[in-house]
Structure formats: structure tokens, C-alpha cells
Design an enzyme around this catalytic site. Structure first.
Site, PDB file in Angstrom:
ATOM      1  N   ARG A  63       0.803  -1.232   0.000  1.00 37.33           N
ATOM      2  CA  ARG A  63       0.000   0.000   0.000  1.00 37.33           C
ATOM      3  C   ARG A  63       0.829   1.272   0.000  1.00 37.33           C
ATOM      4  O   ARG A  63       0.406   2.299  -0.497  1.00 37.33           O
ATOM      5  CB  ARG A  63      -0.897   0.003   1.241  1.00 37.33           C
ATOM      6  CG  ARG A  63      -1.994  -1.032   1.141  1.00 37.33           C
ATOM      7  CD  ARG A  63      -2.798  -1.106   2.399  1.00 37.33           C
ATOM      8  NE  ARG A  63      -2.121  -1.932   3.389  1.00 37.33           N
ATOM      9  CZ  ARG A  63      -2.756  -2.688   4.290  1.00 37.33           C
ATOM     10  NH1 ARG A  63      -4.061  -2.692   4.345  1.00 37.33           N
ATOM     11  NH2 ARG A  63      -2.078  -3.414   5.146  1.00 37.33           N
ATOM     12  N   LYS A 170       1.249 -18.713   6.680  1.00 38.65           N
ATOM     13  CA  LYS A 170       0.481 -18.934   7.893  1.00 38.65           C
ATOM     14  C   LYS A 170       0.180 -17.599   8.565  1.00 38.65           C
ATOM     15  O   LYS A 170       0.882 -16.630   8.269  1.00 38.65           O
ATOM     16  CB  LYS A 170       1.224 -19.877   8.827  1.00 38.65           C
ATOM     17  CG  LYS A 170       2.490 -19.279   9.443  1.00 38.65           C
ATOM     18  CD  LYS A 170       3.056 -20.181  10.478  1.00 38.65           C
ATOM     19  CE  LYS A 170       2.315 -20.042  11.793  1.00 38.65           C
ATOM     20  NZ  LYS A 170       3.141 -19.500  12.871  1.00 38.65           N
ATOM     21  N   ASP A 199       4.170 -24.295   5.410  1.00 36.57           N
ATOM     22  CA  ASP A 199       4.555 -24.610   6.782  1.00 36.57           C
ATOM     23  C   ASP A 199       6.070 -24.686   6.706  1.00 36.57           C
ATOM     24  O   ASP A 199       6.625 -25.690   6.252  1.00 36.57           O
ATOM     25  CB  ASP A 199       3.971 -25.938   7.243  1.00 36.57           C
ATOM     26  CG  ASP A 199       4.271 -26.160   8.713  1.00 36.57           C
ATOM     27  OD1 ASP A 199       5.432 -25.943   9.120  1.00 36.57           O
ATOM     28  OD2 ASP A 199       3.364 -26.543   9.465  1.00 36.57           O
ATOM     29  N   HIS A 200       6.738 -23.628   7.113  1.00 36.43           N
ATOM     30  CA  HIS A 200       8.162 -23.546   6.766  1.00 36.43           C
ATOM     31  C   HIS A 200       8.998 -24.633   7.455  1.00 36.43           C
ATOM     32  O   HIS A 200      10.092 -24.944   7.013  1.00 36.43           O
ATOM     33  CB  HIS A 200       8.728 -22.136   7.020  1.00 36.43           C
ATOM     34  CG  HIS A 200       9.047 -21.833   8.435  1.00 36.43           C
ATOM     35  ND1 HIS A 200       8.102 -21.486   9.355  1.00 36.43           N
ATOM     36  CD2 HIS A 200      10.216 -21.830   9.106  1.00 36.43           C
ATOM     37  CE1 HIS A 200       8.681 -21.283  10.522  1.00 36.43           C
ATOM     38  NE2 HIS A 200       9.965 -21.481  10.399  1.00 36.43           N
ATOM     39  N   GLU A 238      12.546 -21.553  22.232  1.00 32.90           N
ATOM     40  CA  GLU A 238      13.113 -20.328  21.650  1.00 32.90           C
ATOM     41  C   GLU A 238      13.573 -19.404  22.758  1.00 32.90           C
ATOM     42  O   GLU A 238      12.879 -19.237  23.761  1.00 32.90           O
ATOM     43  CB  GLU A 238      12.055 -19.599  20.819  1.00 32.90           C
ATOM     44  CG  GLU A 238      11.669 -20.299  19.550  1.00 32.90           C
ATOM     45  CD  GLU A 238      10.621 -19.506  18.778  1.00 32.90           C
ATOM     46  OE1 GLU A 238      11.020 -18.692  17.939  1.00 32.90           O
ATOM     47  OE2 GLU A 238       9.430 -19.684  19.043  1.00 32.90           O
ATOM     48  N   ASP A 257       0.006 -20.979  17.250  1.00 35.35           N
ATOM     49  CA  ASP A 257       1.149 -20.467  16.498  1.00 35.35           C
ATOM     50  C   ASP A 257       2.116 -21.576  16.085  1.00 35.35           C
ATOM     51  O   ASP A 257       2.663 -21.551  14.992  1.00 35.35           O
ATOM     52  CB  ASP A 257       1.885 -19.425  17.361  1.00 35.35           C
ATOM     53  CG  ASP A 257       3.090 -18.822  16.644  1.00 35.35           C
ATOM     54  OD1 ASP A 257       2.919 -18.404  15.481  1.00 35.35           O
ATOM     55  OD2 ASP A 257       4.183 -18.774  17.234  1.00 35.35           O
ATOM     56  N   HIS A 262       3.510 -26.490  12.787  1.00 38.87           N
ATOM     57  CA  HIS A 262       4.873 -27.035  12.755  1.00 38.87           C
ATOM     58  C   HIS A 262       5.025 -28.343  13.551  1.00 38.87           C
ATOM     59  O   HIS A 262       5.574 -29.316  13.061  1.00 38.87           O
ATOM     60  CB  HIS A 262       5.869 -26.026  13.324  1.00 38.87           C
ATOM     61  CG  HIS A 262       5.757 -24.659  12.704  1.00 38.87           C
ATOM     62  ND1 HIS A 262       5.453 -24.472  11.387  1.00 38.87           N
ATOM     63  CD2 HIS A 262       5.923 -23.419  13.225  1.00 38.87           C
ATOM     64  CE1 HIS A 262       5.433 -23.168  11.117  1.00 38.87           C
ATOM     65  NE2 HIS A 262       5.716 -22.512  12.227  1.00 38.87           N
ATOM     66  N   LYS A 362       8.407 -19.878  24.311  1.00 42.56           N
ATOM     67  CA  LYS A 362       9.275 -18.725  24.063  1.00 42.56           C
ATOM     68  C   LYS A 362       9.963 -18.372  25.370  1.00 42.56           C
ATOM     69  O   LYS A 362       9.490 -18.724  26.449  1.00 42.56           O
ATOM     70  CB  LYS A 362       8.436 -17.555  23.553  1.00 42.56           C
ATOM     71  CG  LYS A 362       7.775 -17.852  22.209  1.00 42.56           C
ATOM     72  CD  LYS A 362       7.578 -16.612  21.380  1.00 42.56           C
ATOM     73  CE  LYS A 362       6.885 -16.913  20.069  1.00 42.56           C
ATOM     74  NZ  LYS A 362       7.794 -17.390  19.015  1.00 42.56           N
TER      75      LYS A 362
HETATM   76  C1  BG6 Z   1       6.782 -19.134  13.195  1.00 40.65           C
HETATM   77  C2  BG6 Z   1       6.099 -18.688  14.443  1.00 40.65           C
HETATM   78  O1  BG6 Z   1       5.889 -19.825  12.358  1.00 40.65           O
HETATM   79  O2  BG6 Z   1       7.870 -19.976  13.526  1.00 40.65           O
HETATM   80  C3  BG6 Z   1       7.055 -17.971  15.359  1.00 40.65           C
HETATM   81  O3  BG6 Z   1       5.021 -17.805  14.105  1.00 40.65           O
HETATM   82  C4  BG6 Z   1       8.274 -18.819  15.617  1.00 40.65           C
HETATM   83  O4  BG6 Z   1       6.435 -17.618  16.582  1.00 40.65           O
HETATM   84  C5  BG6 Z   1       8.861 -19.330  14.307  1.00 40.65           C
HETATM   85  O5  BG6 Z   1       9.226 -18.027  16.285  1.00 40.65           O
HETATM   86  C6  BG6 Z   1       9.964 -20.331  14.557  1.00 40.65           C
HETATM   87  O6  BG6 Z   1      10.562 -20.639  13.339  1.00 40.65           O
HETATM   88  P1  BG6 Z   1      12.110 -20.974  13.245  1.00 40.65           P
HETATM   89  O7  BG6 Z   1      12.320 -21.400  11.851  1.00 40.65           O
HETATM   90  O8  BG6 Z   1      12.828 -19.722  13.613  1.00 40.65           O
HETATM   91  O9  BG6 Z   1      12.326 -22.057  14.254  1.00 40.65           O
END
Ligand code: BG6
Length: 517
Positions: A63, A170, A199-200, A238, A257, A262, A362
Site C-alpha cells: 500500500r 500462515k 509450513d516452513h 526459543e 502459532d 509445525h 518462548k
Molecule cells: C513461526 C512462528 O511460524 O515460527 C514464530 O510464528 C516462531 O512464533 C517461528 O518463532 C519459529 O521458526 P524458526 O524457523 O525460527 O524455528
């Protein structure tokens, strides 16, 4: 229509690999965090490796008003910060010359018509295939509008000579109802084979290796069931807090989340049956079966099998950090969980009575994701006859650890005789590390996923029914939490610790303990 042979890199070496095709990649929400931190660095690294298809170009759709030049400069700064390899200026300049900016409101159909003209014009002027990938990385509240306008402007149409695909970031919905709605909206514009739900975690090298570890080695599969496995643990911890993401995170929480997507995906890869072949749908069929077999946790069971907690003030790497409620834009009485631990059972023949303990949080003492498979003890007839009944808490179980990140690798804990005259036995570790075995860093998950979308290979993306099944499981837990009359408590843990004591009890009540990672 028969699905084409899987092209996924996870099958490279045994089924070949489809070639990513040149296309225009249009990123919606191009001024956002994901574009800067992940997408552009991933594309740059692909370009540096010579993996990006010739003539591919990127169009940022957002935008704010800006020129191509300003957009490129911003991306260059971000790439310098976030790229896994240092930026080579000449290479960057050539890569960046194929990046363009398109300013428009997401809801303005005229903006999409102009986009089409721009894309067609570039194809004509610079040569192009007419192929398009639309990457939805805006706020999820915009997905509906964007998809509707892509259809209305005919941008979503594939033709005999070119294709149009969509990648959806996501969160894919916030519960089953919203996910079903989003699926309907997506399918209104794109068919399932053109839809790539990110879904990375599935793009991580180590996650892809789970299937190879299980099915390309003869030794594991015989043991991979309730007869030999005592339990499984999946931990994703994390160091970081929520940073600037309160707007999204405070409405989501750790269960939605991380677990819905994941961690359930990792659990599926561990628990699935061998697929009949490596086609995307064969693999995803098996994952869906696992999701359908998850024993539902609802009502009173939620209090017993799930622990939710939030971080209070504490310290990370010896520096004081604030509590979750003190983070920017978090409500001071927020009830959102930043930690969740679950005990999950899978009701099928393979996994009968084998608990999967899953935890994610976290502000933990360190960052890391790992899966550990804890095997049942060998009979204590010759050795370890006097060990306690602690189901491995004394270190006598064989444990296969799959380190998803960092320090990617696999290790196996075994018992060994301590050298010398004594008859002592001690646990030792057989270790495989990607870094030393392959001598190069693994690519970022987004590199793999972007290439797969360009190749039309959906293996590492979630299918519609996978996403919905996962939400079905999660929704019941959320409902259990929020049903007022039996609301289980929200616990607190100090930032920099491994979660609340009650999460230790969750597993200790079964006579087991969390693995020390
Ligand atoms: C994301 C979450 O999909 O994955 C985050 O929204 C999280 O909260 C992250 O920190 C973790 O991904 P990675 O690849 O850094 O472990």
C-alpha cells in the site's frame, strides 16, 4: 488427471527433480517483515547458487507509496542483515534489477488490473513465460480480499501455456471454521494443485530427512512401533520473546502459532506409515491418517494432558528481560500462553499407548528444536538388572535424537562398557552432524519452498485436509481451555527457564522425564 511424479528434493536421487519454471513472483505485503527477513534473502541465495530460473522476476505489491529504486534499496539493506551468505554487490545489482514495486490498496480491483498490465508488459518487453506465483504474506485479514480480486482481474487463471499459483503464508485460519472458510475462498480462485500452504518447518533440511532416515535405512522401521518405543518427545524452544509481534501473537498463543502447524507436522513425519510412493498426495495421505488418529483431548482431559503457561520476568543470557505482559502492545492481563506442553496419543496399531510429549515455548534457556525417540529398555537380565523402574530416567534407554535445528544432525544413545577392569556400563552417543558430514550449511527452508512452488511440487506444503484435521484437534483443546466452568489455569514461568513445574509433572506422572536438551 494423474499427478506428476514427485519432484521434491526429498526424493532427489531416487525420483529425479522437476525443474522450477521461470515466473513472476508477486508478493502481497511486500514491505513486511517476512519479505525482508526471509523471502528476499532466500531468493538472493538461490540466485547466488544459480538455482533461480532464468528471467524470473519479483513484484512487491503493497500500500505504501515508493519507487522501484527505494524498494530495492530497502531490500538490499535487509538482505545484508539477513542473508545466510554475505552480499556480493555485483550479484545483488543484477538480482535486484528484476525486482519491481507495485503500489495499490489490497481492495482496489483497479490496482490488480494495473498489475496485470505491468506483468504482461514486462513479459513482452523483457521476455517471460506468463507464469505467475502470488505469495500472500500480508496480514491474514487481507487474504480474502486479495484472492477475490486476483480472480476478478483474471490474474488467477492458468492457460494452456502458462500457470498461476498461490502460496498462502500462515496463519491458515485461527480455528477450523476460519480455515474452512479460507480454503473455500482459495479454491474459488485456485485449484488444489495450484495452492501451496506454507509450513516452513517442512522446508527445513532436517525435517525432510526424517522420511529418509526412517525409510532409506533398514534398521529403524522394524523398531518403529509400540513394541519397541516407549515414548517420543518433541521440543521446540526459543530464546526470543514475542518482539514486535503482539498484534498477531496475543490473539494466537503457542498452541495455534506452533503446535497446530509445525509440531503436528513433525509428529506426522515421525508417526506416518510408509507412503506407497513419493508423490505429494501419497505422502500427505499418510500424514492425514495420523492426524485423524490423534486421540482428541477435550473437556476435563485438557486440564490433565495439556499445560499452558506464560513467561514472567526473568533473565536470558544473564540479562534481565520483561514478562510477556510487559511486552509492547500486549494486554496487561493477557491470558495468552507462550508455552504449551501436551501429552498426545495416537490411536492406531503402530502407536497404541505410546505417548508423544510435545512442548514449545518462548523465552526458554536456549533455542532449539529436536525430536527424541525413547526406546524401551533391554531386559535387565544380564546388565542393568538393578536399574530403577524409571523408564529411562536413569539413562539406560536407547534414545534416537533428531536435531532439527541448530546443530542439525542425528544421534543415538547406547550403553557401553567403561574401559578397564570394572564392569561399569555408561551411556555413550553415536553422532551424525550435517556440518561435518556434508561440509556445507543447509539452505534456508524458504529457499526450498520457493523453488518447489515454482516447480509445482506440493510435497512440502500442507494440503487442505491436513490443515483442517489439525485444526479439529486444536479446536477441542482451545474449547476445553475456554469453557468457563472447568477452565484450567494459566501457569507462569520465569523467562529463561524450561517452563512451569506442572509441565514437568505432566510427564513425571507417567514415570518419565523431559530430555535435557
Ligand atoms: C513461526 C512462528 O511460524 O515460527 C514464530 O510464528 C516462531 O512464533 C517461528 O518463532 C519459529 O521458526 P524458526 O524457523 O525460527 O524455528
Amino acid at each position: 488427471m494423474t499427478e506428476k511424479k514427485s519432484a521434491n528434493p526429498s526424493s532427489a536421487g531416487f525420483a529425479g527433480r522437476a525443474t522450477p519454471e521461470s515466473c513472476s513472483l508477486v508478493i502481497f505485503g511486500a514491505t513486511g517483515d517476512l519479505t525482508h527477513r526471509k523471502l528476499i534473502p532466500a531468493l538472493y541465495n538461490l540466485a547466488a547458487d544459480g538455482d533461480l530460473p532464468q528471467g524470473m522476476r519479483v513484484i512487491g505489491f503493497a500500500r505504501r507509496d515508493k519507487t522501484d529504486e527505494v524498494f530495492r534499496q530497502e531490500l538490499e539493506e535487509a538482505a545484508k542483515k539477513f542473508s545466510r551468505r554475505p552480499i556480493d554487490q555485483a550479484l545483488w545489482n543484477s538480482f535486484a534489477s528484476s525486482i519491481y514495486y507495485h503500489r495499490s490498496e489490497f481492495g482496489d480491483l483497479e490496482g490488480y488490473r494495473r498489475l496485470r498490465e505491468q506483468l504482461d508488459g514486462l513479459d513482452l518487453k523483457k521476455g517471460g513465460t506468463g507464469n505467475r506465483v502470488f505469495y500472500l504474506s500480508s496480514g491474514p485479514d487481507q487474504f480474502d480480499t486479495i484472492l477475490t480480486n486476483l480472480k476478478a482481474s483474471s490474474l488467477a487463471e492458468s492457460s494452456a501455456n502458462s500457470w498461476a499459483r498461490v502460496i498462502v503464508e500462515k496463519p491458515f485460519g485461527t480455528d477450523l471454521a476460519t480455515a474452512e472458510h479460507l480454503n473455500k475462498v482459495v479454491q474459488n480462485s485456485f485449484d488444489e494443485s495450484s495452492t501451496f500452504r506454507i509450513d516452513h518447518f517442512l522446508g527445513k533440511e532436517t525435517a525432510q530427512n526424517i522420511m529418509v532416515l526412517r525409510f532409506a535405512n533398514a534398521i529403524f522401521e522394524h523398531l518403529w512401533n509400540h513394541r519397541y518405543i516407549d515414548h517420543v518427545q518433541i521440543t521446540a524452544s526459543e530464546l526470543l520473546g514475542i518482539g514486535n509481534r503482539a498484534g498477531y501473537y496475543d490473539g494466537a498463543g503457542a498452541l495455534r502459532d506452533m503446535v497446530q502447524n509445525h509440531l503436528l507436522q513433525l509428529l506426522c513425519l515421525i508417526a506416518m506409515e510408509p507412503p506407497t510412493d513419493l508423490r505429494a498426495d501419497s505422502i500427505r495421505d499418510e500424514k492425514v491418517k495420523v492426524l485423524r488418529s490423534l486421540r482428541r483431548i477435550s473437556g476435563e482431559d485438557v486440564g490433565r494432558d495439556v499445560v499452558r503457561a506464560q513467561y514472567g520476568p526473568g533473565s536470558i543470557e544473564e540479562k534481565p528481560v520483561p514478562s510477556y505482559r510487559q511486552e509492547k502492545n500486549v494486554k496487561p492481563d493477557s491470558q495468552t500462553e507462550t508455552y504449551v506442553a501436551l501429552r498426545i496419543l495416537i490411536d492406531n496399531w503402530r502407536w497404541a499407548d505410546v505417548p508423544f510429549y510435545v512442548r514449545v515455548g518462548k523465552r526458554m534457556p536456549k533455542s532449539g528444536t529436536e525430536i527424541s525417540i525413547h526406546f524401551k529398555n533391554a531386559p535387565g537380565v544380564l546388565f542393568n538388572s538393578n536399574r530403577d523402574q524409571s523408564r529411562g530416567r536413569d539413562g539406560t534407554q536407547n534414545v534416537l535424537v533428531i536435531r532439527i535445528q541448530p546443530d542439525e544432525g542425528v544421534s543415538l544413545r547406547m550403553q557401553s562398557k567403561v574401559p578397564g577392569a570394572s564392569a561399569r556400563i555408561q551411556p555413550v552417543k553415536m553422532d551424525f552432524a550435517y556440518g561435518t558430514s556434508f561440509g556445507k550449511a543447509s539452505p534456508e527452508a524458504y529457499e526450498r519452498l520457493l523453488l518447489d512452488a515454482m516447480a509445482g511440487d506440493a510435497t512440502l506444503f500442507a494440503r487442505r485436509d491436513e490443515v483442517e484435521e489439525a485444526w479439529r484437534f486444536i479446536d477441542e483443546i482451545e474449547e476445553g481451555w475456554h469453557a468457563l466452568e472447568r477452565k484450567p489455569g494459566l501457569y507462569f514461568y520465569a523467562a529463561g527457564t524450561w517452563g512451569p513445574v506442572v509441565a514437568d509433572q505432566l510427564i513425571e506422572n507417567d514415570g518419565r522425564a523431559w530430555r535435557v536438551t
